[in-house]
Motif scaffolding. Structure first.
Motif, PDB file in Angstrom:
ATOM      1  N   LYS A  14     -15.654  85.547  -0.127  1.00 39.59           N
ATOM      2  CA  LYS A  14     -14.672  86.612   0.069  1.00 39.59           C
ATOM      3  C   LYS A  14     -13.680  86.297   1.186  1.00 39.59           C
ATOM      4  O   LYS A  14     -12.465  86.338   1.007  1.00 39.59           O
ATOM      5  CB  LYS A  14     -15.384  87.933   0.383  1.00 39.59           C
ATOM      6  CG  LYS A  14     -14.498  89.134   0.143  1.00 39.59           C
ATOM      7  CD  LYS A  14     -14.968  90.344   0.906  1.00 39.59           C
ATOM      8  CE  LYS A  14     -16.196  90.970   0.248  1.00 39.59           C
ATOM      9  NZ  LYS A  14     -16.497  92.306   0.806  1.00 39.59           N
ATOM     10  N   LEU A  17      -9.496  93.295  -2.124  1.00 36.19           N
ATOM     11  CA  LEU A  17     -10.550  92.290  -1.959  1.00 36.19           C
ATOM     12  C   LEU A  17     -11.688  92.763  -1.046  1.00 36.19           C
ATOM     13  O   LEU A  17     -12.865  92.622  -1.394  1.00 36.19           O
ATOM     14  CB  LEU A  17      -9.926  90.990  -1.397  1.00 36.19           C
ATOM     15  CG  LEU A  17     -10.437  89.652  -1.926  1.00 36.19           C
ATOM     16  CD1 LEU A  17     -10.555  89.631  -3.436  1.00 36.19           C
ATOM     17  CD2 LEU A  17      -9.499  88.544  -1.466  1.00 36.19           C
ATOM     18  N   SER A  35     -16.259  82.720  -6.168  1.00 37.68           N
ATOM     19  CA  SER A  35     -17.575  82.990  -5.624  1.00 37.68           C
ATOM     20  C   SER A  35     -17.994  81.896  -4.635  1.00 37.68           C
ATOM     21  O   SER A  35     -18.577  82.176  -3.595  1.00 37.68           O
ATOM     22  CB  SER A  35     -18.574  83.089  -6.773  1.00 37.68           C
ATOM     23  OG  SER A  35     -19.875  83.200  -6.275  1.00 37.68           O
ATOM     24  N   PHE A  60     -19.857  89.504  -4.531  1.00 42.53           N
ATOM     25  CA  PHE A  60     -18.898  88.432  -4.803  1.00 42.53           C
ATOM     26  C   PHE A  60     -19.484  87.352  -5.714  1.00 42.53           C
ATOM     27  O   PHE A  60     -19.112  86.187  -5.646  1.00 42.53           O
ATOM     28  CB  PHE A  60     -18.412  87.823  -3.481  1.00 42.53           C
ATOM     29  CG  PHE A  60     -16.927  87.591  -3.446  1.00 42.53           C
ATOM     30  CD1 PHE A  60     -16.033  88.660  -3.417  1.00 42.53           C
ATOM     31  CD2 PHE A  60     -16.397  86.297  -3.463  1.00 42.53           C
ATOM     32  CE1 PHE A  60     -14.654  88.450  -3.398  1.00 42.53           C
ATOM     33  CE2 PHE A  60     -15.027  86.078  -3.450  1.00 42.53           C
ATOM     34  CZ  PHE A  60     -14.161  87.160  -3.414  1.00 42.53           C
ATOM     35  N   CYS A  84     -11.376  83.430   0.232  1.00 40.97           N
ATOM     36  CA  CYS A  84     -10.354  83.825  -0.734  1.00 40.97           C
ATOM     37  C   CYS A  84      -9.228  84.585  -0.035  1.00 40.97           C
ATOM     38  O   CYS A  84      -8.047  84.347  -0.280  1.00 40.97           O
ATOM     39  CB  CYS A  84     -10.970  84.683  -1.834  1.00 40.97           C
ATOM     40  SG  CYS A  84     -11.972  83.728  -2.999  1.00 40.97           S
ATOM     41  N   LYS A  85      -9.650  85.499   0.839  1.00 38.00           N
ATOM     42  CA  LYS A  85      -8.655  86.303   1.538  1.00 38.00           C
ATOM     43  C   LYS A  85      -7.759  85.403   2.395  1.00 38.00           C
ATOM     44  O   LYS A  85      -6.526  85.478   2.337  1.00 38.00           O
ATOM     45  CB  LYS A  85      -9.343  87.349   2.397  1.00 38.00           C
ATOM     46  CG  LYS A  85      -8.389  88.281   3.101  1.00 38.00           C
ATOM     47  CD  LYS A  85      -9.154  89.304   3.921  1.00 38.00           C
ATOM     48  CE  LYS A  85      -8.257  89.897   4.999  1.00 38.00           C
ATOM     49  NZ  LYS A  85      -7.847  88.922   6.016  1.00 38.00           N
TER      50      LYS A  85
END
Length: 527
Positions: free
Chosen positions: A509, A454, A505, A460, A512-513
């Motif tokens: 990022k 990632l 999106s 992104f 999401c992580k």
RNA sequence: GGCGCGUUCGUCUAGUGGUCUAGGACGCUGGCCUCUCACGCCGGUAACAGGGGUUCGACUCCCCUACGCGCUACCA
């Protein structure tokens, strides 16, 4: 035949809420007036409840304003025939009663209520039509004195004709004919001097120069006595048009707000109600059945309906232009509306079809309008600050674009609370979590691999994520299905939603992580 | 009980004597599309309340019946 100036009215009694059936009646009046360049008048029929009129009227006026049904004369507007509250017009009614009395079209009746009722009961028992004997009728001063000496009190009754027919033409029903003999000597004035509906209504229709009386069918049998009153007073008769009523979903009973419990047994109705209640809960709206009820306009406003969708739906409830046209702008409906295309049969209220109109109208909305509709819901639920920053607005815009047709009611934005909550604050749906993560080892391993790469993804955007993930699964030699569901559940907590790349999106990022880490941690705990 | 109004797919409706083996929409449903859901596209299901007339011919006109609804309040 030259059409006189069209003047129509809607006469609600102030009850504290605006009923959907009432809106339909008002709408037809309004459209008729606008079509003919006439006037639409709002009159308040508050002869019965003088108290709290203002409070009880406000929701009705607010409802009409929200729906874009404006009135030319009436409360808040004034007009040449003010006042428009019946409670403020008693002198006018009293005068009319005196005139009818003087002309012999009405009489003072000194019967006691129990005497009158006894006559009626006897008639009923003998299965014949009840016609008052007029035993206690007083037409001269002497008679009045005689009855008063007995300690009697009087009301004023109509002295109805007992022979012949009342004939009139109805713009929806055609030619009507009623036997005068079937009519009762209705009371028009109580002993305290206050007047009853039939009298006040006719007097005001005359005073306001109403040209067309467009109202619900339940008033059709009332028409002969109203015609009698109008004629007695020397008033010009309006043209009548009696509308079919709006029935309950899946039944032919008239729609009533009192039967909410019963309607909720109807599946479609319940779906709408539950949907609304869900939204109401999230914005902290206390859902009182008095007003939060799909029979009442407030319900729709609270959960984010578009007035135009409701109006368009209602327009087609008992009226149609042809065999296919369904979508009407205001201008088009004003242009096309005519009384002669009104249906005669009752139309039942269909929550599903209303919803489908709402969805279509919502989807068609420009982004800016949609955004304006949706933001208040996020603010009220405390998910975003008020007023929202530009950054939040563009995030919401991105969500709206991605969610697209999934949002039918403005309040539906609250289906995506996880996109606004902190990475460690949203909840995981248990079933989805188990199926897509706990019990899906291979997919989970892929998720771990993805999580590790990632940080390398610099772009992104949804588009790039799409490419990236496709390459990713290709390299792993698996299908998209192997990774997509695990990601979705990990970052949203849900099994369903809009396009995954859009979601990623929007979350970003770091988000999401964080979310994937949290999910993996939770899985570890469960094992 | 009396009087009145109404009756085409589950729902909203088109249909004003032949173009109707009844059209559209919502719903439901099969398929396609597809990362799920939704959207979209293609297809399907489903109605003239019943009985008598009138007519060469009736969803359309007339009558009767049934059913539904309303009015029959010193409610609106």
């Amino acid at each position: 035949m030259a059409l006189p100036q069209v003047r129509v009215r809607f006469a609600p009694s102030p009850t504290g809420y605006l009923h959907i059936g009432g809106v339909r009646t008002a709408l037809f009046n309004w459209l008729f007036a606008r079509h003919h360049g006439g006037k639409f008048i709002l009159r308040v029929d508050d002869t019965d409840q003088a108290r709290n009129v203002h409070e009880a009227l406000q929701p009705i006026m607010d409802g009409f304003k929200w729906l874009g049904i404006d009135w030319d004369e009436g409360p808040g507007m004034g007009g040449p025939h003010a006042p428009y509250f019946q409670s403020q017009r008693s002198d006018i009614y009293a005068e009319a009663v005196e005139k009818m009395l003087g002309d012999g079209y009405a009489y003072r009746d000194f019967s006691k209520p129990e005497e009158f009722a006894a006559e009626r009961q006897t008639a009923e028992k003998e299965k014949r039509q009840f016609i008052y004997s007029r035993t206690w009728m007083a037409e001269t001063e002497d008679e009045v004195k005689k009855f008063e000496a007995e300690g009697r009190e009087s009301v004023v009754r109509l002295k109805m004709p007992r022979e012949g027919k009342c004939e009139f033409s109805d713009m929806v029903r055609g030619d009507m004919s009623f036997e005068w003999g079937g009519e009762q000597d209705h009371v028009i004035q109580r002993k305290d001097g206050s007047c009853l509906y039939h009298l006040t209504s006719v007097v005001d229709d005359g005073a306001f120069e109403i040209s067309h009386v467009i109202r619900a069918i339940e008033h059709l049998p009332n028409t002969p006595r109203q015609i009698f009153i109008a004629q007695s007073l020397g008033l010009e008769l309006p043209i009548y048009a009696h509308l079919p009523f709006v029935a309950e979903p899946g039944s032919s009973h008239k729609l009533s707000k009192r039967k909410l419990d019963k309607y909720l047994k109807n599946r479609d109705f319940k779906v709408l109600y539950d949907h609304g209640e869900n939204i109401a809960q999230k914005i902290g709206y206390s859902a009182s059945p008095e007003t939060f009820n799909p029979v009442i306009v407030d319900f729709y406003r609270e959960i984010g309906f578009l007035p135009d969708a409701i109006i368009n739906y209602l327009l087609l409830l008992g009226w149609s232009l042809d065999d296919k046209t369904e979508d009407f702008t205001r201008a088009a409906m004003i242009q096309e509306f005519s009384l002669d295309r009104i249906n005669k049969a009752p139309a039942s209220f269909d929550p599903q079809k209303l919803t489908s109109f709402q969805s279509r109208y919502m989807w068609r909305l420009e982004m800016k309008e949609k955004l304006d509709m949706v933001l208040p819901y996020l603010e009220k639920s405390g998910l975003i600050q008020s007023p929202p920053t530009e950054e939040i607005k563009s995030k919401v815009r991105a969500i709206l674009e991605a969610a697209n047709e999934r949002i039918s009611f403005a309040g539906d934005i609250l289906d995506y609370t996880e996109l606004f909550l902190a990475d460690d604050a949203f909840e995981y749906e248990e079933k989805a979590f188990r199926k897509r993560l706990v019990n899906a080892e291979a997919q989970r391993d892929l998720l771990v691999k993805l999580r590790n790469v990632l940080p390398d993804i610099t772009d992104f955007s949804a588009e790039n994520l799409d490419n990236y993930l496709h390459t990713f699964v290709e390299r792993e030699g698996v299908g998209m299905g192997m990774i997509v569901h695990a990601i979705r559940v990990a970052i949203t907590g849900k099994a369903v939603g809009f396009g995954l790349f859009d979601i990623m999106s929007i979350i970003g990022k770091a988000g999401c992580k964080n979310r994937i880490d949290r999910a993996l941690q939770l899985v570890a705990q469960q094992q």
